[in-house]
Design a protein around this motif. Structure first.
Motif, PDB file in Angstrom:
ATOM      1  N   LEU A   1       0.825  -1.207   0.000  1.00 57.17           N
ATOM      2  CA  LEU A   1       0.000   0.000   0.000  1.00 57.17           C
ATOM      3  C   LEU A   1       0.856   1.253   0.000  1.00 57.17           C
ATOM      4  CD1 LEU A   1      -2.353  -1.080   2.929  1.00 57.17           C
ATOM      5  CD2 LEU A   1      -2.858  -1.217   0.485  1.00 57.17           C
ATOM      6  N   ASP A   2       0.242   2.346  -0.429  1.00 57.26           N
ATOM      7  CA  ASP A   2       0.836   3.647  -0.219  1.00 57.26           C
ATOM      8  C   ASP A   2       0.316   4.147   1.134  1.00 57.26           C
ATOM      9  OD1 ASP A   2       2.088   3.632  -2.737  1.00 57.26           O
ATOM     10  OD2 ASP A   2       0.233   4.291  -3.693  1.00 57.26           O
ATOM     11  N   SER A   3       0.943   5.196   1.665  1.00 53.04           N
ATOM     12  CA  SER A   3       0.476   5.768   2.932  1.00 53.04           C
ATOM     13  C   SER A   3      -0.990   6.149   2.816  1.00 53.04           C
ATOM     14  CB  SER A   3       1.286   7.008   3.280  1.00 53.04           C
ATOM     15  OG  SER A   3       2.464   6.617   3.926  1.00 53.04           O
ATOM     16  N   PHE A   4      -1.722   5.942   3.885  1.00 50.88           N
ATOM     17  CA  PHE A   4      -3.136   6.308   3.895  1.00 50.88           C
ATOM     18  C   PHE A   4      -3.519   6.656   5.318  1.00 50.88           C
ATOM     19  CE2 PHE A   4      -3.141   1.967   5.232  1.00 50.88           C
ATOM     20  CZ  PHE A   4      -4.217   1.833   6.097  1.00 50.88           C
ATOM     21  N   THR A   5      -4.685   7.260   5.467  1.00 48.73           N
ATOM     22  CA  THR A   5      -5.199   7.599   6.790  1.00 48.73           C
ATOM     23  C   THR A   5      -6.370   6.685   7.104  1.00 48.73           C
ATOM     24  OG1 THR A   5      -4.526   9.883   6.504  1.00 48.73           O
ATOM     25  CG2 THR A   5      -6.161   9.439   8.219  1.00 48.73           C
ATOM     26  N   ARG A   6      -6.254   5.956   8.199  1.00 46.60           N
ATOM     27  CA  ARG A   6      -7.324   5.040   8.600  1.00 46.60           C
ATOM     28  C   ARG A   6      -8.549   5.842   9.002  1.00 46.60           C
ATOM     29  NH1 ARG A   6      -7.091   0.078  12.766  1.00 46.60           N
ATOM     30  NH2 ARG A   6      -9.232   0.219  13.476  1.00 46.60           N
TER      31      ARG A   6
ATOM     32  N   TYR B   1     -11.043  -0.251  -9.904  1.00 44.26           N
ATOM     33  CA  TYR B   1     -12.420  -0.119  -9.433  1.00 44.26           C
ATOM     34  C   TYR B   1     -12.689   1.184  -8.696  1.00 44.26           C
ATOM     35  CZ  TYR B   1     -12.892  -4.908 -10.932  1.00 44.26           C
ATOM     36  OH  TYR B   1     -12.918  -6.040 -11.696  1.00 44.26           O
ATOM     37  N   ASN B   2     -11.797   2.173  -8.885  1.00 47.59           N
ATOM     38  CA  ASN B   2     -11.982   3.503  -8.283  1.00 47.59           C
ATOM     39  C   ASN B   2     -12.248   3.418  -6.784  1.00 47.59           C
ATOM     40  OD1 ASN B   2     -11.758   5.102 -10.700  1.00 47.59           O
ATOM     41  ND2 ASN B   2     -13.710   4.200 -11.295  1.00 47.59           N
ATOM     42  N   LEU B   3     -11.464   2.589  -6.094  1.00 49.75           N
ATOM     43  CA  LEU B   3     -11.662   2.410  -4.664  1.00 49.75           C
ATOM     44  C   LEU B   3     -10.939   3.470  -3.841  1.00 49.75           C
ATOM     45  CD1 LEU B   3     -11.325  -1.468  -4.527  1.00 49.75           C
ATOM     46  CD2 LEU B   3     -13.430  -0.113  -4.381  1.00 49.75           C
ATOM     47  N   GLY B   4      -9.993   4.169  -4.464  1.00 49.13           N
ATOM     48  CA  GLY B   4      -9.261   5.194  -3.734  1.00 49.13           C
ATOM     49  C   GLY B   4      -8.310   4.573  -2.728  1.00 49.13           C
ATOM     50  N   SER B   5      -7.930   5.346  -1.718  1.00 42.33           N
ATOM     51  CA  SER B   5      -7.023   4.855  -0.684  1.00 42.33           C
ATOM     52  C   SER B   5      -7.767   3.919   0.257  1.00 42.33           C
ATOM     53  CB  SER B   5      -6.471   6.021   0.123  1.00 42.33           C
ATOM     54  OG  SER B   5      -5.607   6.784  -0.675  1.00 42.33           O
ATOM     55  N   PRO B   6      -7.032   3.018   0.888  1.00 42.17           N
ATOM     56  CA  PRO B   6      -7.680   2.155   1.875  1.00 42.17           C
ATOM     57  C   PRO B   6      -8.276   2.984   3.004  1.00 42.17           C
ATOM     58  CG  PRO B   6      -5.426   1.407   1.428  1.00 42.17           C
ATOM     59  CD  PRO B   6      -5.598   2.729   0.755  1.00 42.17           C
ATOM     60  N   VAL B   7      -9.285   2.423   3.674  1.00 44.21           N
ATOM     61  CA  VAL B   7      -9.851   3.084   4.850  1.00 44.21           C
ATOM     62  C   VAL B   7      -9.359   2.400   6.120  1.00 44.21           C
ATOM     63  CG1 VAL B   7     -11.860   4.045   3.678  1.00 44.21           C
ATOM     64  CG2 VAL B   7     -12.000   1.741   4.676  1.00 44.21           C
ATOM     65  N   ALA B   8      -8.785   1.189   5.974  1.00 47.24           N
ATOM     66  CA  ALA B   8      -8.205   0.477   7.110  1.00 47.24           C
ATOM     67  C   ALA B   8      -7.333  -0.662   6.586  1.00 47.24           C
ATOM     68  CB  ALA B   8      -9.290  -0.086   8.028  1.00 47.24           C
ATOM     69  N   ALA B   9      -6.368  -1.084   7.400  1.00 41.46           N
ATOM     70  CA  ALA B   9      -5.536  -2.242   7.050  1.00 41.46           C
ATOM     71  C   ALA B   9      -4.985  -2.853   8.332  1.00 41.46           C
ATOM     72  CB  ALA B   9      -4.395  -1.840   6.118  1.00 41.46           C
ATOM     73  N   LEU B  10      -4.752  -4.155   8.280  1.00 40.93           N
ATOM     74  CA  LEU B  10      -4.181  -4.918   9.394  1.00 40.93           C
ATOM     75  C   LEU B  10      -3.312  -6.013   8.795  1.00 40.93           C
ATOM     76  CD1 LEU B  10      -7.153  -5.836  11.793  1.00 40.93           C
ATOM     77  CD2 LEU B  10      -5.065  -4.641  12.453  1.00 40.93           C
ATOM     78  N   TYR B  11      -2.319  -6.472   9.532  1.00 44.35           N
ATOM     79  CA  TYR B  11      -1.570  -7.626   9.044  1.00 44.35           C
ATOM     80  C   TYR B  11      -1.065  -8.482  10.186  1.00 44.35           C
ATOM     81  CZ  TYR B  11       3.208  -6.134  10.223  1.00 44.35           C
ATOM     82  OH  TYR B  11       4.355  -5.814  10.893  1.00 44.35           O
ATOM     83  N   PHE B  12      -0.842  -9.772   9.872  1.00 43.51           N
ATOM     84  CA  PHE B  12      -0.215 -10.669  10.842  1.00 43.51           C
ATOM     85  C   PHE B  12       0.885 -11.441  10.141  1.00 43.51           C
ATOM     86  CE2 PHE B  12      -3.613 -13.340   9.090  1.00 43.51           C
ATOM     87  CZ  PHE B  12      -2.999 -14.583   8.923  1.00 43.51           C
ATOM     88  N   ASN B  13       1.777 -11.996  10.945  1.00 44.15           N
ATOM     89  CA  ASN B  13       2.866 -12.827  10.436  1.00 44.15           C
ATOM     90  C   ASN B  13       2.531 -14.295  10.630  1.00 44.15           C
ATOM     91  OD1 ASN B  13       4.654 -10.665   9.758  1.00 44.15           O
ATOM     92  ND2 ASN B  13       5.094 -10.419  11.931  1.00 44.15           N
ATOM     93  N   CYS B  14       3.045 -15.132   9.722  1.00 48.82           N
ATOM     94  CA  CYS B  14       2.779 -16.556   9.802  1.00 48.82           C
ATOM     95  C   CYS B  14       3.954 -17.290   9.180  1.00 48.82           C
ATOM     96  CB  CYS B  14       1.492 -16.859   9.030  1.00 48.82           C
ATOM     97  SG  CYS B  14       0.866 -18.531   9.163  1.00 48.82           S
TER      98      CYS B  14
END
Length: 177
Positions: free
Chosen positions: A19-24, A151-164
């Motif tokens: 992702l690029d930087s975004f504001t949640r 799909y013209n979704l723009g920037s994310p509104v939230a993101a999370l990640y985990f390691n596995c």
């Protein structure tokens, strides 16, 4: 408020690789069993076999969201030539509900990393309207940025990640089941 390098999405190189930087702007909660996903936490493959419980915030029930789950480290972090591998895609999720209320257009595929520590990233986008996002033709070499642009979704509104990583650790022979 300026973003600092303490942002776990920056530290985990999710911002940059995926992702690029975004504001949640929306709350996103993801859980496997009774364990919540927090950025950078570790899950064993045996704990992520079934699709997670996903709850999203927002306040306007006429607003719909798309949830993308990708592995930017496929097939291995040192040679991620399948980046990004699409594990799950759910569209048309109404605000204030969860993934079970949306349309699963790419079914959940459980993480099964074979080499190294993989990041599994959940990204939430706000849709322009219902039924405006469609399934890609493949899972490997998916690109979250290109998908959002298509799909013209723009920037994310939230993101999370985990390691596995593989249950038996990084090297050596696998123990018998």
């Amino acid at each position: 408020m300026p973003r600092t390098n303490a942002d776990p999405l920056v530290l985990g190189r999710v911002v940059g690789d995926v992702l690029d930087s975004f504001t949640r702007s929306i709350s996103l909660s993801v859980g496997y069993g009774n364990k919540e996903v927090s950025n950078g936490c570790e899950f064993k493959p045996s704990k992520v076999v079934n699709q997670p419980r996903v709850e999203i915030g927002g306040d306007d029930l006429r607003t719909f969201y798309t949830l993308v789950m990708v592995d930017p480290d496929a097939p291995s972090p040192s040679n991620p030539n399948l980046r990004e591998y699409l594990h799950w895609l759910v569209t048309d999720i109404p605000a204030t509900t969860g993934a079970t209320f949306g349309q699963e257009i790419v079914c959940y595929e459980s993480p099964r990393p074979t080499m190294g520590i993989h990041r599994f990233v959940f990204v939430l986008f706000q849709q322009l309207g219902r039924q405006t996002v469609y399934a890609p033709g493949w899972r490997q070499n998916f690109n979250t940025r290109d998908f959002a642009e298509l799909y013209n979704l723009g920037s994310p509104v939230a993101a999370l990640y985990f390691n596995c990583q593989r249950e038996s650790g990084s090297g050596g022979r696998r123990r018998p089941e």
